[in-house]
Write an enzyme that holds these catalytic residues in place. Structure first.
Site, PDB file in Angstrom:
ATOM      1  N   ASN A  43      -4.056 -56.090  24.367  1.00  0.00           N
ATOM      2  CA  ASN A  43      -3.340 -54.715  24.069  1.00  0.00           C
ATOM      3  C   ASN A  43      -3.350 -54.009  25.289  1.00  0.00           C
ATOM      4  O   ASN A  43      -4.207 -54.181  26.160  1.00  0.00           O
ATOM      5  CB  ASN A  43      -4.158 -54.064  23.110  1.00  0.00           C
TER       6      ASN A  43
ATOM      7  N   GLU B 214      -2.374 -50.041  26.272  1.00  0.00           N
ATOM      8  CA  GLU B 214      -2.350 -48.454  25.724  1.00  0.00           C
ATOM      9  C   GLU B 214      -1.663 -47.876  26.882  1.00  0.00           C
ATOM     10  O   GLU B 214      -1.613 -48.337  27.922  1.00  0.00           O
ATOM     11  CB  GLU B 214      -3.957 -48.130  25.601  1.00  0.00           C
ATOM     12  N   ASN B 215      -1.426 -46.591  26.394  1.00  0.00           N
ATOM     13  CA  ASN B 215      -0.729 -45.409  27.177  1.00  0.00           C
ATOM     14  C   ASN B 215      -1.156 -44.233  26.829  1.00  0.00           C
ATOM     15  O   ASN B 215      -1.401 -44.036  25.830  1.00  0.00           O
ATOM     16  CB  ASN B 215       0.704 -45.680  27.125  1.00  0.00           C
ATOM     17  N   ALA B 216      -1.214 -43.312  27.992  1.00  0.00           N
ATOM     18  CA  ALA B 216      -1.522 -41.990  27.787  1.00  0.00           C
ATOM     19  C   ALA B 216      -0.670 -41.462  26.628  1.00  0.00           C
ATOM     20  O   ALA B 216      -1.155 -40.377  25.686  1.00  0.00           O
ATOM     21  CB  ALA B 216      -1.213 -41.092  29.039  1.00  0.00           C
TER      22      ALA B 216
ATOM     23  N   TYR C  18       0.156 -42.123  23.524  1.00  0.00           N
ATOM     24  CA  TYR C  18      -0.335 -43.271  22.795  1.00  0.00           C
ATOM     25  C   TYR C  18       0.817 -44.367  22.047  1.00  0.00           C
ATOM     26  O   TYR C  18       0.479 -45.453  21.864  1.00  0.00           O
ATOM     27  CB  TYR C  18      -1.309 -42.811  21.387  1.00  0.00           C
TER      28      TYR C  18
ATOM     29  N   CYS D 279      -0.044 -53.741  21.077  1.00  0.00           N
ATOM     30  CA  CYS D 279      -1.086 -54.588  20.375  1.00  0.00           C
ATOM     31  C   CYS D 279      -0.830 -55.865  21.029  1.00  0.00           C
ATOM     32  O   CYS D 279      -0.030 -56.665  21.370  1.00  0.00           O
ATOM     33  CB  CYS D 279      -1.126 -54.742  18.890  1.00  0.00           C
TER      34      CYS D 279
ATOM     35  N   GLU E 296      -1.379 -58.710  19.563  1.00  0.00           N
ATOM     36  CA  GLU E 296      -0.739 -59.897  18.825  1.00  0.00           C
ATOM     37  C   GLU E 296       0.809 -59.642  19.157  1.00  0.00           C
ATOM     38  O   GLU E 296       1.725 -60.975  19.314  1.00  0.00           O
ATOM     39  CB  GLU E 296      -0.719 -59.641  17.248  1.00  0.00           C
TER      40      GLU E 296
ATOM     41  N   CYS F 199      -2.934 -55.165  12.783  1.00  0.00           N
ATOM     42  CA  CYS F 199      -2.318 -53.680  12.191  1.00  0.00           C
ATOM     43  C   CYS F 199      -1.263 -54.120  11.412  1.00  0.00           C
ATOM     44  O   CYS F 199      -0.842 -55.345  11.448  1.00  0.00           O
ATOM     45  CB  CYS F 199      -2.046 -52.718  13.332  1.00  0.00           C
TER      46      CYS F 199
ATOM     47  N   CYS G  77       1.622 -55.325  13.429  1.00  0.00           N
ATOM     48  CA  CYS G  77       1.841 -56.891  13.894  1.00  0.00           C
ATOM     49  C   CYS G  77       1.860 -57.821  12.700  1.00  0.00           C
ATOM     50  O   CYS G  77       2.574 -58.789  12.690  1.00  0.00           O
ATOM     51  CB  CYS G  77       0.503 -57.171  14.414  1.00  0.00           C
TER      52      CYS G  77
HETATM   53 ZN    ZN Z   1      -1.119 -54.277  15.814  1.00  0.00          ZN
END
Ligand code: ZN
Length: 134
Positions: free
Chosen positions: A45, A47-49, A51, A56, A58, A87, A90
């Site tokens: 995964n 992430e980013n500031a 969001y 993900c 997957e 999630c 995905c």
């Molecule tokens: Zn996901």
């Protein structure tokens, strides 16, 4: 899923998970997806500031596989600290390429907490057949 395949994919998922970029959630995820060709694609995964910009593990693995020309998949391992499952987004992305792909959810100790299929993760999936006959 055969134990040797699960173990191979668990190793690859753990390697990818070590590179997860998850400074906001602290929830590192690794995924390893085996194409029917036998080639394995892994993801972590990111992430980013901002969001929603992140992705993900997957889908990182799936989209890399598709970009490499793969369309059919046999097995997926998702590794999290506590056996968290993919999630909904995905699940939908994976369903596009087949409901029969075997899935193992593995926790940090390597213990498989759930073995199912993409179809098992997403029953009554919306798919291409819903769009035929437009
Ligand atoms: Zn996901």
């Amino acid at each position: 899923m055969k134990a040797e395949i699960r173990e191979q994919l668990t190793r690859r998922a753990a390697e990818a998970r070590a590179h997860a970029y998850a400074p906001y959630s602290g929830y590192a995820v690794g995924a390893a997806l085996m194409a029917e060709s036998g080639v394995v694609f892994s993801g972590a995964n990111v992430e980013n500031a901002a969001y929603p910009t992140g992705l993900c593990a997957e889908r990182v693995a799936l989209f890399a596989a598709v970009a490499a020309g793969e369309r059919r998949f046999s097995a997926l391992v998702v590794l999290t600290r506590d056996g968290g499952t993919p999630c909904g987004s995905c699940r939908q992305a994976l369903a596009e390429f087949g409901l029969e792909t075997e899935v193992a959810i593995v926790d940090e100790s390597g213990h498989p907490s759930l073995e199912t299929t993409v179809g098992g993760l997403l029953p009554h999936a919306f798919g291409a057949s819903n769009l035929r006959g437009r």
